[in-house]
Design a protein around this motif. Structure first.
Motif, PDB file in Angstrom:
ATOM      1  N   HIS A  26       0.856  -1.194   0.000  1.00 38.48           N
ATOM      2  CA  HIS A  26       0.000   0.000   0.000  1.00 38.48           C
ATOM      3  C   HIS A  26       0.894   1.247   0.000  1.00 38.48           C
ATOM      4  CE1 HIS A  26      -2.668   3.147   1.566  1.00 38.48           C
ATOM      5  NE2 HIS A  26      -3.522   2.557   0.748  1.00 38.48           N
ATOM      6  N   SER A 131     -12.022   4.494  -1.533  1.00 40.34           N
ATOM      7  CA  SER A 131     -12.062   5.969  -1.569  1.00 40.34           C
ATOM      8  C   SER A 131     -11.977   6.462  -3.024  1.00 40.34           C
ATOM      9  CB  SER A 131     -10.916   6.551  -0.740  1.00 40.34           C
ATOM     10  OG  SER A 131      -9.688   6.076  -1.221  1.00 40.34           O
ATOM     11  N   THR A 217      -5.336   7.684  -2.305  1.00 35.93           N
ATOM     12  CA  THR A 217      -3.884   7.904  -2.311  1.00 35.93           C
ATOM     13  C   THR A 217      -3.302   7.853  -3.737  1.00 35.93           C
ATOM     14  OG1 THR A 217      -3.521   5.561  -1.802  1.00 35.93           O
ATOM     15  CG2 THR A 217      -3.574   7.085   0.056  1.00 35.93           C
TER      16      THR A 217
HETATM   17  P1  13P Z   1      -6.637   4.411  -0.283  1.00 35.69           P
HETATM   18  O1  13P Z   1      -7.528   3.361  -0.838  1.00 35.69           O
HETATM   19  O2  13P Z   1      -6.979   5.795  -0.733  1.00 35.69           O
HETATM   20  O3  13P Z   1      -5.200   4.095  -0.549  1.00 35.69           O
HETATM   21  O4  13P Z   1      -6.845   4.473   1.290  1.00 35.69           O
HETATM   22  C1  13P Z   1      -6.729   3.388   2.144  1.00 35.69           C
HETATM   23  C2  13P Z   1      -6.671   3.802   3.542  1.00 35.69           C
HETATM   24  O5  13P Z   1      -6.606   2.997   4.435  1.00 35.69           O
HETATM   25  C3  13P Z   1      -6.721   5.219   3.815  1.00 35.69           C
HETATM   26  O6  13P Z   1      -6.495   5.444   5.150  1.00 35.69           O
END
Ligand code: 13P
Ligand code: SF4
Length: 305
Positions: A26, A131, A217
């Motif tokens: 990630h 998100s 992100t």
């Molecule tokens: P994203 O999917 O935007 O990478 O976010 C994951 C997350 O845990 C944000 O705190």
């Protein structure tokens, strides 16, 4: 680079090949973990990569719900987490039982759930979202009268404003993103008046209101590459700054606050990745009963976008 670190990296590369493994990380992971990964991304990108990988083993450098999602999508693969204790406090704010009770109170409602949930909660969803696609997912439900949205109240508020849909929201939140305060954005803007402010939709509505965009992100990563601004104030977990700087060496990135650090995301180390490959642990498996139901919610999401 220290000798030990070099040896760890060499051994990871050797074992990754011989074991036919892929390493996913990630965007909040430690820099050295991002560097050794085959792919870095947001939750949506990592689910997509996990769904189509040909590797036999997936080493998931992230938090528990992400590895579970990979296991739901690829039951025939071995999904390993270098540190089993890396969880997501927001995902832990709702259980399957609590969601069943909410559904009982709203029997006609369609249930949308953020990917930051356990497999048990995903099994109760009609559709999942991340998100990056939450607005599109709710827009796709335009003929639905009642929509439950769990667990993040800030993401629910953001989606509700963007879609004009009233949502029945759970009162969960990310303890890291709520540390980013409107005062932090205002102070950073005073120091960097030309900087463009981008934040994650897990931030409070007051923080989002002070930003130019609320993005996942990886969307932040794309936005900063294509935007002509040379400076950015970043309202998300601090780990993303490493990737943003690497991708845009001529641009400047300022964290809205130094306080937004997700300890769970930092549990994974390159030593842990090596141990995972050597000892084939810790394996994440989801029972068939839960997996079949949870998979439908994730696949519906993947089909929308
Ligand atoms: P994203 O999917 O935007 O990478 O976010 C994951 C997350 O845990 C944000 O705190
Ligand atoms: Fe969970 Fe927040 Fe950490 Fe993301 S940053 S993994 S939502 S606690």
């Amino acid at each position: 680079m220290k000798k030990l670190e070099k040896e760890i990296i060499r051994d990871i590369k050797r074992l990754r090949k011989s074991r036919r493994a892929v390493i996913l990380a990630h965007n909040y992971q430690l820099p050295e973990v991002q560097e050794i990964a085959d792919y870095c991304g947001d939750s949506l990108e990592l689910s997509r990569i996990a769904a189509r990988t040909k590797a036999r083993i997936v080493v998931f450098c992230g938090v528990h719900f992400m590895a579970e999602t990979a296991s739901i999508l690829c039951p025939d693969k071995k999904i390993l987490m270098p540190d089993i204790s890396a969880g997501c406090p927001m995902a832990d704010m709702i259980t399957g039982r609590q969601l069943r009770s909410l559904k009982h109170r709203h029997p006609q409602a369609t249930v949308v759930g953020y990917v930051n949930t356990s497999a048990e909660v995903k099994a109760e969803l009609d559709i999942c979202c991340t998100s990056a696609n939450a607005v599109a997912v709710v827009n796709a439900l335009k003929d639905k009268k009642e929509i439950i949205f769990v667990p993040d109240r800030n993401l629910a508020d953001f989606v509700s404003r963007r879609t004009g849909k009233r949502l029945i929201a759970w009162e969960g939140f990310c303890p890291i993103h709520v540390k980013i305060l409107p005062e932090d954005i205002k102070r950073s803007k005073r120091f960097h008046p030309r900087a463009c402010v981008i934040v994650h939709p897990e931030c409070s509505p007051e923080v989002i209101a002070l930003s130019s965009a609320a993005l996942s992100t990886s969307q932040m990563s794309k936005f900063t590459k294509s935007n002509k601004a040379k400076e950015f104030i970043i309202g998300t977990e601090a780990g993303l700054i490493y990737k943003l700087k690497k991708d845009n060496p001529s641009k400047e990135f300022y964290p809205a606050t130094e306080m937004a650090v997700c300890a769970d995301m930092k549990r994974t180390t390159i030593g842990g990745v090596l141990r995972a490959l050597e000892e084939l642990k810790y394996e994440i498996r989801v029972s068939d009963k839960i997996r079949r139901r949870a998979r439908m919610a994730i696949e519906r999401m993947i089909q929308i976008l």
